[in-house]
Design an enzyme around this catalytic site. Structure first.
Site, mmCIF file in Angstrom:
data_model
loop_
_atom_site.group_PDB
_atom_site.id
_atom_site.type_symbol
_atom_site.label_atom_id
_atom_site.label_comp_id
_atom_site.label_asym_id
_atom_site.label_seq_id
_atom_site.Cartn_x
_atom_site.Cartn_y
_atom_site.Cartn_z
ATOM 1 N N GLY A 12 3.447 -2.397 -7.997
ATOM 2 C CA GLY A 12 3.761 -2.364 -6.805
ATOM 3 C C GLY A 12 2.467 -2.246 -6.657
ATOM 4 N N ILE A 14 -0.169 -0.676 -4.875
ATOM 5 C CA ILE A 14 -1.036 -0.010 -4.366
ATOM 6 C C ILE A 14 -1.579 0.406 -6.417
ATOM 7 C CG2 ILE A 14 -2.165 2.105 -4.275
ATOM 8 C CD1 ILE A 14 -0.322 2.466 -2.222
ATOM 9 N N ALA A 15 -0.181 0.018 -6.853
ATOM 10 C CA ALA A 15 -0.680 0.830 -8.471
ATOM 11 C C ALA A 15 -0.797 -0.148 -9.333
ATOM 12 C CB ALA A 15 0.735 0.869 -9.111
ATOM 13 N N LEU A 60 13.551 5.918 -11.441
ATOM 14 C CA LEU A 60 13.219 7.229 -10.613
ATOM 15 C C LEU A 60 14.480 7.800 -10.709
ATOM 16 C CD1 LEU A 60 11.965 6.014 -7.122
ATOM 17 C CD2 LEU A 60 10.117 7.216 -9.803
ATOM 18 N N ARG A 134 -0.022 15.380 20.484
ATOM 19 C CA ARG A 134 -1.309 15.548 19.437
ATOM 20 C C ARG A 134 -1.647 13.720 18.382
ATOM 21 N NH1 ARG A 134 -0.996 19.028 14.291
ATOM 22 N NH2 ARG A 134 -3.400 18.200 13.836
ATOM 23 N N TYR A 153 12.855 7.138 6.564
ATOM 24 C CA TYR A 153 10.851 7.267 4.949
ATOM 25 C C TYR A 153 10.429 8.665 5.559
ATOM 26 C CZ TYR A 153 7.295 5.292 2.851
ATOM 27 O OH TYR A 153 6.130 5.294 2.042
ATOM 28 N N LYS A 157 9.936 11.014 2.730
ATOM 29 C CA LYS A 157 8.413 11.196 2.274
ATOM 30 C C LYS A 157 8.040 12.913 1.949
ATOM 31 C CE LYS A 157 5.457 8.866 0.150
ATOM 32 N NZ LYS A 157 5.780 8.256 -0.917
ATOM 33 N N ALA A 183 -1.999 5.540 4.916
ATOM 34 C CA ALA A 183 -1.344 5.366 5.983
ATOM 35 C C ALA A 183 -1.016 4.107 5.768
ATOM 36 C CB ALA A 183 -2.599 5.434 7.074
ATOM 37 N N PHE A 217 -0.461 1.972 13.706
ATOM 38 C CA PHE A 217 -0.303 2.543 12.048
ATOM 39 C C PHE A 217 -1.779 3.108 11.822
ATOM 40 C CE2 PHE A 217 1.874 -0.926 12.335
ATOM 41 C CZ PHE A 217 0.872 -2.219 12.164
#
Length: 338
Positions: A12, A14-15, A60, A134, A153, A157, A183, A217
């Site tokens: 992935g 980030i990994a 998973l 907000r 999604y 999470k 984010a 985002f």
């Protein structure tokens, strides 16, 4: 000698950057992929000291491989989680593997004597289901699952992080648990295997988005996401903590403006106009996958990252740097033809 850490989901986005940083700092790293047939490919992306990196096949939804992957590890960064581009018709298609994968990783971590477990969650577990009153959220906030408009999604999470926290607190109090809640993640690419957030910049550059809908985002660079994980793994005294990982909240038109202001003719297909809300709603009648965008019209879901900055000394790059790094790599790798 540095500790040994398991980073799940090693193929992935980030990994990959986290594995690089860990190895650069002397750690021994185990990582999981669904199939060891990808090991050579992923090693080619990472370009790290191969002697410090071991691959294990695990996914998973099954127990196979997890005990072997955890063996000898003092730390875990559980980064793996499903994140599809398309919205599944049944939320459980995301919720169940996300929750069960987190709990599976925790059970095997406890059995292996892991000391610290850092869970990759998301701003999606924080900032949804609160209405439009907000525009800034922090670690105390949770996505409101009682709101039926919360999409699969963010629901997945939220359920996964809550379940992991509750299980760690009740079943493994000896484990130091923390979560990192990024984010939308941009930045340089490791490979041509694109994450969902990167697709936003790709489609803007390709002109596939004729006008920019009123959605946005928080923006964060993947290198800073990896660094926050690293700090959460290595800082002393982390227990039952949570770290918002977000830079400024930008609307899609802001992203488009950054691209056009900095890339010259390479951004000639990038839209310069906002899309009227009624037009997106009309498109969604014939393209059901756009319904999730309609639900986001006008929302601002900013993340307050002061806790990570103050507690861990973390810093982050500007959203412009993250967005342009993505765009230049997409062009440089010829993923986008300009």
């Amino acid at each position: 000698m540095a500790d040994t850490v398991l980073v799940t989901g090693g193929s992935g986005y980030i990994a990959g950057f986290l594995i690089r940083q860990l190895i650069e700092n002397g750690w021994q790293v185990h990582t999981t992929v669904r199939s060891l047939a990808r090991e050579a490919e992923v090693r080619g992306w990472l370009q790290v000291d191969d002697s410090r990196l071991r691959f294990f096949a695990a996914d998973l939804e099954h127990d196979a491989g997890w005990a072997e992957a955890m063996a000898g590890c003092s730390h875990v960064a559980h980064v793996a989680s499903p994140f599809p581009i398309d919205v599944p018709s049944d939320a459980d298609a995301l919720v169940v593997p996300a929750r069960e994968g987190a709990l599976r990783a925790l059970r095997f971590a406890k059995a292996a004597g892991v000391q610290r477990f850092v869970f990759t969650s998301s701003m999606a577990a924080i900032a949804y289901g609160h209405g439009k009153g907000r525009d800034l959220y922090d670690e105390a906030d949770w996505t409101n699952l009682d709101d039926p408009k919360v999409m699969p999604y963010p629901r997945s999470k939220t359920v996964a992080e809550r379940s992991a926290r509750e299980w760690a607190r009740s079943e493994a109090p000896e484990i130091e648990f923390a979560s990192v809640n990024p984010a939308a993640v941009f930045g340089p690419l490791l490979s041509d295997d694109l994450s969902t957030s990167i697709e936003v910049v790709k489609q803007l550059l390709e002109g596939k988005v004729p006008m920019c809908p009123d959605i946005g985002f928080g923006i964060i660079d993947v290198r800073d996401v990896a660094d926050l994980h690293y700090r959460a793994l290595s800082a002393p005294g982390i227990r039952d903590d949570r770290f918002v990982c977000s830079g400024p909240f930008l609307k899609m038109i802001d992203v488009a403006n950054i691209l056009r202001a900095n890339l010259g003719d390479q951004a000639r297909r990038v839209p310069a106009r906002k899309m009227p809300d009624w037009l997106l709603k009309l498109f969604a009648l014939v393209r059901p996958e756009l319904k999730q965008l309609v639900a986001e019209l006008g929302n601002v879901r900013g993340g307050d990252s002061r806790h990570a900055i103050e507690r861990l000394g973390w810093t982050m790059r500007s959203p412009e740097e993250a967005i342009l790094a993505t765009a230049r790599d997409l062009i440089g790798r010829a993923i986008v033809k300009v």
